[in-house]
Every structure is written in C-alpha cells, then in structure tokens.
Design an enzyme around this catalytic site. Structure first.
Site, PDB file in Angstrom:
ATOM      1  N   TYR A 193      -6.041 -38.804  94.388  1.00  0.00           N
ATOM      2  CA  TYR A 193      -4.796 -38.063  94.593  1.00  0.00           C
ATOM      3  C   TYR A 193      -3.759 -38.956  95.272  1.00  0.00           C
ATOM      4  O   TYR A 193      -3.954 -39.388  96.414  1.00  0.00           O
ATOM      5  CB  TYR A 193      -5.038 -36.826  95.446  1.00  0.00           C
ATOM      6  CG  TYR A 193      -6.020 -35.832  94.890  1.00  0.00           C
ATOM      7  CD1 TYR A 193      -6.315 -35.779  93.534  1.00  0.00           C
ATOM      8  CD2 TYR A 193      -6.653 -34.913  95.726  1.00  0.00           C
ATOM      9  CE1 TYR A 193      -7.230 -34.861  93.029  1.00  0.00           C
ATOM     10  CE2 TYR A 193      -7.556 -33.981  95.229  1.00  0.00           C
ATOM     11  CZ  TYR A 193      -7.847 -33.965  93.884  1.00  0.00           C
ATOM     12  OH  TYR A 193      -8.744 -33.048  93.391  1.00  0.00           O
TER      13      TYR A 193
ATOM     14  N   ARG B  15      -3.484 -22.543  88.502  1.00  0.00           N
ATOM     15  CA  ARG B  15      -2.434 -23.553  88.685  1.00  0.00           C
ATOM     16  C   ARG B  15      -1.090 -22.898  88.994  1.00  0.00           C
ATOM     17  O   ARG B  15      -0.026 -23.395  88.614  1.00  0.00           O
ATOM     18  CB  ARG B  15      -2.338 -24.473  87.463  1.00  0.00           C
ATOM     19  CG  ARG B  15      -3.687 -25.100  87.110  1.00  0.00           C
ATOM     20  CD  ARG B  15      -3.581 -26.125  86.018  1.00  0.00           C
ATOM     21  NE  ARG B  15      -4.915 -26.498  85.541  1.00  0.00           N
ATOM     22  CZ  ARG B  15      -5.749 -27.323  86.161  1.00  0.00           C
ATOM     23  NH1 ARG B  15      -5.388 -27.881  87.278  1.00  0.00           N
ATOM     24  NH2 ARG B  15      -6.952 -27.589  85.667  1.00  0.00           N
TER      25      ARG B  15
END
Length: 327
Positions: A55, A206
């Site tokens: 990430y 999401r």
C-alpha cells in the site's frame, strides 16, 4: 467496543480499520487527517489495524507506524507481504519464496517501527511456490519473535488446509459483504471446521453499499474503483437498485446504509471481524457505531433475499485481479 476471537486465541476489536486508502487507490490522501483517523479509532476501541507493504509502496506502513508510536500496546497490528512492487509502484508479481518472506518481514518491521507484528498475512498465494514452503518460513518468524500469528489472504480451500497443516493459521482475510458472498459456500464452513477466524475486507462493497455514489462519474480518475466491473456504466444502475434495499432497512432503523451493511457482516458470526477502510473521522465513527446496531430477523431476511446469488452485476475485480484470488 466488543472484542472477538479469531483463531489461535487472537483477540481483536469487532470492527477494525483498513488503512490502505489512506495512502493509495482511493484518490489523494492527507497524512495528517489519516493520523487523526487512526488516533480516533484507538480512542473508540477500534484497535485492529490493517495495512500491507504494497500500500503506497511502503508509505502506508510508515504512516501507521507513526500513528501508533506511543500507543503500540493498545493495537493489534496486521500487515501483509507477497504482492511485489517496484520503487515507482510498478507491479512485479507475487512472491512467496522463503528468502523473500524473511526480507519482507524485516522491511515491514522497519517501516512500522515495531519489534513484532501481531498478525502477518501472505497477501496473495504464489502459485509457483508450495504453500508449505511459504508458511513454513512464516512459522519461523514466530520462532524468532518477529510475528505473533499467521494469516492468509484470498486463499482457496485446498491451500488453507495445506497451510494450516504446516502451521496453525489464525485468520483468513478475503473480500466479504452483502455483494460478495462467495465465502459462504466453502470458505466459511472450512474456517469454522479448522478454528480459523475470518477478516472480511471491503465489507462496504468498496463504499458502494453506503449509498454515496449515484453515478459512475462520482469516482475520480485516480480512484481504482473506476476500473471495477461493479462500478462500470453497464452494471452501475442495477447494483444501485440493490443499495436501495439497504437504504430502506437503514431508514427503518434510523441508521446509515453503511452501518446496516456492516451490521449484516457482523451478524454472520462472532468469529468474523470486518476491517472497513476510511480516511475520514466521520465515516470511522459511523463504522464503529455499527457494532451497536442489531438487525432483526426480518431485516436480515430482506437483505439476504435482495442480495441472493446472481443479483450483483459484475465480478469483484477486473479479469487480471480475479486470477489471483481463491488459489
């Protein structure tokens, strides 16, 4: 905040915090605001923090490390390895080789600024390395005092069984929500048979299940959801109609749609601890409060019926992403 037991005695907050979007994928981030989110999470008892070395190409681990520097003892810290990226963010494949496991762990410890990782996941299964070799090396990290518990992410049933036979697995992390219910068929029953906890990521679809999006153009060009089949123009309207059911239940319960979606996940078992991600204090507080929302039997049946198999349009990743899951 309610505490839940995953596998091998690992105790976590019922609702965790996914930190990925603070550094990449969901548009521009703000480190100062993200630090505030993490600090507020800890104040609310949301102590299960999830990151990964990929990430932000390591930046997310550094951010989380700074945020918990003076509060390490109150955090259950999870990170992952295996998705390899170059210095410019280029994707270099999946690596589960033992030598890479050792290096990745040391690099994560350095970036996080900690001496031990509470839960260390293999982010994706390397099809070219026997899972016994990868998990065997992960188990040696426990012996060396660098890791407390082992996890897998997006692994299939046969891999889970082989990994668990090599060393007990504490948790499996996989996408799971009202609109991603595939784990119910084989994965969840197997996890419960083996005593492995379940950590759903993207429990809010999401962000789609919160009702925040009314059209595909609501997503910025730097938002990776732009390429997600479920957000595509050809699938968006059909999926938005499903969200209306969540909103209807939420209105009945004087709650937010996202809280209903999270409460549904939490109601699927006390061995489940979802990790909704956010970079806003407001949404963090809403997500944490979802742990206090108890849906009725009628609520659950209405949601189950609306989100029955086949109701959601589009796969959860583009074609390339789907090839790396359930291996």
């Amino acid at each position: 905040m309610e505490q839940r037991q995953l596998g091998q005695g690992l105790t976590v907050s019922a609702v965790g915090l996914g930190c990925m979007g603070m550094s990449e994928f969901y548009g521009a981030g703000d480190d100062a605001e993200s630090m505030n989110v993490i600090h507020r999470a800890l104040d609310l008892g949301v102590t299960f923090l999830d990151t990964a070395d990929m990430y932000g190409v390591g930046r997310n681990e550094e951010l989380v490390g700074r945020a918990i520097r003076n509060r390490r003892d109150s955090v259950v810290l999870a990170t992952k390895f295996g998705n390899v990226r170059g210095p410019n963010g280029e994707r270099l494949g999946i690596n589960g080789r033992p030598d890479y496991v050792r290096k990745a762990c040391d690099d994560s410890l350095r970036r996080l600024g900690v001496e031990i990782i509470d839960l260390y996941y293999q982010h994706r299964v390397d099809p070219n390395v026997p899972i016994e070799d990868t998990v065997g090396e992960m188990s040696r990290l426990i012996e060396r005092g660098k890791v407390r518990f082992l996890g897998l992410s997006e692994a299939g049933p046969a891999t889970i069984q082989r990994a668990h036979a090599t060393h007990p697995i504490a948790a499996l992390q996989t996408e799971y929500s009202l609109w991603s219910r595939e784990p119910e068929d084989e994965i969840l029953p197997l996890l419960r048979e083996l005593g492995i906890g379940f950590v759903p990521y993207s429990p809010l679809g999401r962000g789609f299940l919160t009702g925040r999006f009314s059209k595909p153009d609501d997503l910025g060009d730097d938002d990776f959801r732009k390429s997600n089949p479920r957000f595509s123009p050809e699938n968006f309207d059909a999926n938005r109609k499903l969200v209306a059911v969540v909103e209807s239940v939420a209105a009945r319960r004087s709650a937010k749609a996202g809280q209903v979606a999270l409460a549904w996940v939490l109601a699927q078992g006390t061995d489940i601890a979802p990790i909704p991600g956010t970079k806003r204090v407001r949404y963090l507080e809403e997500n944490a409060d979802a742990a206090n929302l108890e849906l009725t039997r009628d609520d659950l049946e209405e949601l189950d019926q609306a989100f029955r198999p086949g109701a959601v349009k589009g796969t959860r990743y583009p074609e390339a992403g789907m090839k790396a899951v359930n291996l």
